[in-house]
Design an enzyme around this catalytic site. Structure first.
Site, PDB file in Angstrom:
ATOM      1  NE  ARG A  75      -3.501   2.323   2.667  1.00 51.77           N
ATOM      2  CZ  ARG A  75      -3.257   3.285   3.574  1.00 51.77           C
ATOM      3  NH1 ARG A  75      -2.292   3.137   4.476  1.00 51.77           N
ATOM      4  NH2 ARG A  75      -3.976   4.381   3.598  1.00 51.77           N
ATOM      5  CE1 TYR A 126      -0.626   2.884  13.490  1.00 48.67           C
ATOM      6  CE2 TYR A 126      -2.515   4.020  12.563  1.00 48.67           C
ATOM      7  CZ  TYR A 126      -1.271   3.456  12.404  1.00 48.67           C
ATOM      8  OH  TYR A 126      -0.674   3.456  11.183  1.00 48.67           O
TER       9      TYR A 126
HETATM   10  C1  GCO Z   1      -1.796   8.157   9.470  1.00 50.52           C
HETATM   11  C2  GCO Z   1      -1.027   7.691   8.463  1.00 50.52           C
HETATM   12  C3  GCO Z   1       0.341   7.317   8.705  1.00 50.52           C
HETATM   13  C4  GCO Z   1       0.924   7.496  10.084  1.00 50.52           C
HETATM   14  C5  GCO Z   1       0.537   6.394  11.012  1.00 50.52           C
HETATM   15  C6  GCO Z   1       1.139   6.507  12.389  1.00 50.52           C
HETATM   16  O1  GCO Z   1      -2.783   7.660   9.397  1.00 50.52           O
HETATM   17  O2  GCO Z   1      -1.496   8.998  10.276  1.00 50.52           O
HETATM   18  O3  GCO Z   1      -1.700   6.993   7.513  1.00 50.52           O
HETATM   19  O4  GCO Z   1       0.883   8.206   7.804  1.00 50.52           O
HETATM   20  O5  GCO Z   1       2.280   7.542   9.977  1.00 50.52           O
HETATM   21  O6  GCO Z   1      -0.855   6.374  11.165  1.00 50.52           O
HETATM   22  O7  GCO Z   1       0.759   7.695  13.004  1.00 50.52           O
END
Ligand code: GCO
Length: 482
Positions: A76, A296
């Site tokens: 991706r 996350y």
């Molecule tokens: C986001 C992004 C990534 C980040 C990751 C960690 O969603 O912020 O897609 O670019 O680096 O999520 O923070």
């Protein structure tokens, strides 16, 4: 115990153009809003920028060799808009297009499916100068850009993703200003929400107009798993308020062709939403083949007294409440062992969001387009670690003799992959998992101070170094099992 994933489940890794490419002055690329933002003092915690990043612009063949070794089926990646259409005249930059054609061809030659995000935050600066996402014209220019990419890349792309995390673009970019372009304006952030939704719909139409109705289209959302601190009506209302602006504001228009009237009501002191034109919601509501979810951590909220002063966080943290119309919502400090980002770890949140989405939208397949964790890693010497040769004579894709032991990232990975499996067991329709990230990279407002890679990058030498988590992910991907 071995837990198997369904036949055909895709294991991939993810990155984004500005975070890994470097080469910002090369082959006709012009500045994006991130180049401009990074140049302002105080915006990036270590004062860095994406100028060099992981130098993937020059090292992509090595990185593909690395992915091949990992046994992943998909990569991706995102395209840097200012490489493709560097100037307001709209002319296509052949050299920029050619870079991605080389990358896509090399992926295809190695049996790795490209999942291509059209927009992962690097807006051409000239479009910001004309109003950026709060301006309707940006959505129209996005549709032109999407058509250019469709014509150029054609069937090399397995799945097209219109936007990555429009939540971040709208709210971190235009509401609390911790991301480029650094604007703090509630009304503009809601105009940005709508124009991002519009860009999504127009972009899908543009790609399908070039490549046919069967072209696989998706969008990636960082839907927030928000939990109420208690079951009191006031705390549940706070949760609902956060959910409306974090999630419903995208899901409603994109999947149902409507904004929940509660959203408009709750923000009427900020904007009258007159930027929604007749026909916009039909344009936004396009059939999707798969919905990408970035996950996350979770957020806990409770009711707060709206009479208290400002709640909008200016911390460069995505899970703080950076949204407008949150006067009655208090975000609680995260608990438990936090990652280096200060985020909590709650794999059940991933399971829950996947199960919930499949319950609400049963015919829409899901893929986890990002999941991972940042930790403060250290490199160890280990003679038994073998490297990987790069594709060209004398080139190295991963150096031998060194490794990062990252037990916390391994544990996070295991727990979240298990959570995806639990979700599937409970009826979620999930067809892939992409580790964020293949490499340590430029972590936006945190610069290079946070490492999310399953492979380490030594930024002085650009060497790639194994981490235990990459070796773990290799086992999972190769066996389709954990
Ligand atoms: C986001 C992004 C990534 C980040 C990751 C960690 O969603 O912020 O897609 O670019 O680096 O999520 O923070």
């Amino acid at each position: 115990m071995t837990i198997r994933f369904p036949e055909g489940f895709t294991w991939g890794t993810a990155t984004a153009s500005y975070q890994v490419e470097g080469a910002i002055h090369e082959d006709g690329r012009t500045p994006s809003i991130w180049d401009t933002f990074c140049a302002k003092p105080g915006t990036i915690s270590d004062g860095s920028s994406g100028e060099f990043a992981c130098d993937q612009y020059h090292r992509y063949r090595n990185d593909i060799a690395l992915m091949k070794e990992l046994g992943v089926g998909a990569y991706r990646l995102s395209v840097a808009w200012p490489r493709i259409i560097p100037n307001p005249d709209g002319e296509v930059n052949r050299k920029g297009v050619d870079y991605y054609l080389r990358l896509l061809d090399d992926l295809c030659d190695n049996g790795i499916k490209p999942v291509v995000t059209l927009y992962h935050w690097d807006l051409p600066q000239y479009l910001e100068d004309r109003g950026g996402w709060p301006a309707r014209d940006t959505a129209l220019r996005y549709a032109d850009y999407a058509a250019v990419l469709a014509r150029a890349f054609g069937d090399r792309v397995d799945t097209w993703t219109t936007l990555n995390e429009p939540w971040c673009t709208a709210y971190l970019g235009y509401c609390n200003g911790v991301h480029a372009p650094g604007v703090r304006d509630d009304a503009k952030s809601l105009a940005a929400v709508h124009h991002l939704n519009l860009a999504h719909g127009l972009g899908i139409q543009a790609v399908r107009a070039e490549l046919g109705e069967k072209t696989r289209m998706s969008v990636t959302l960082n839907l927030q798993v928000t939990r109420a601190a208690t079951n009191s009506p006031a705390d549940l209302a706070a949760r609902r308020r956060a959910d409306l602006f974090a999630n419903e504001v995208w899901l409603g228009p994109m999947l149902e062709g409507r904004y929940d009237p509660e959203i408009l009501e709750a923000s009427k002191h900020i904007t009258d939403w007159s930027f929604i034109h007749d026909g916009d919601l039909e344009a936004i509501h396009q059939p999707l083949d798969v919905l990408g979810i970035n996950y996350y951590s979770t957020t806990y909220v409770r009711h707060r007294d709206p009479a208290q002063t400002s709640v909008k966080s200016d911390k460069p943290i995505k899970h703080e409440n950076a949204m407008p119309a949150q006067e009655s919502v208090e975000t609680l400090p995260p608990e438990g062992e936090l990652t280096a980002m200060g985020w909590n770890q709650e794999p059940e949140g991933l399971r829950d969001i996947l199960v919930e989405l499949s319950r609400c939208y049963p015919s829409l397949p899901l893929m986890v387009t990002e999941n991972g964790s940042a930790w403060d890693d250290e490199v160890a010497e280990d003679d038994t670690v073998t490297g990987i040769a790069g594709p060209e004579e004398g080139m190295i894709a991963v150096v031998p003799g060194r490794i990062v032991h990252d037990p916390k990232r391994v544990a996070y990975l295991n727990a979240h992959v298990n959570a995806v499996h639990d979700a599937i067991d409970q009826g979620a329709n999930v067809n892939g998992y992409y580790a964020w990230s293949l490499l340590d990279n430029f972590e936006w407002a945190f610069g290079y101070s946070k490492r999310f890679g399953i492979v380490r990058v030594d930024y002085d030498t650009q060497e790639r170094i194994w981490k235990d988590s990459a070796l773990r992910f290799r086992d999972i991907a190769r066996n389709n099992a954990i």
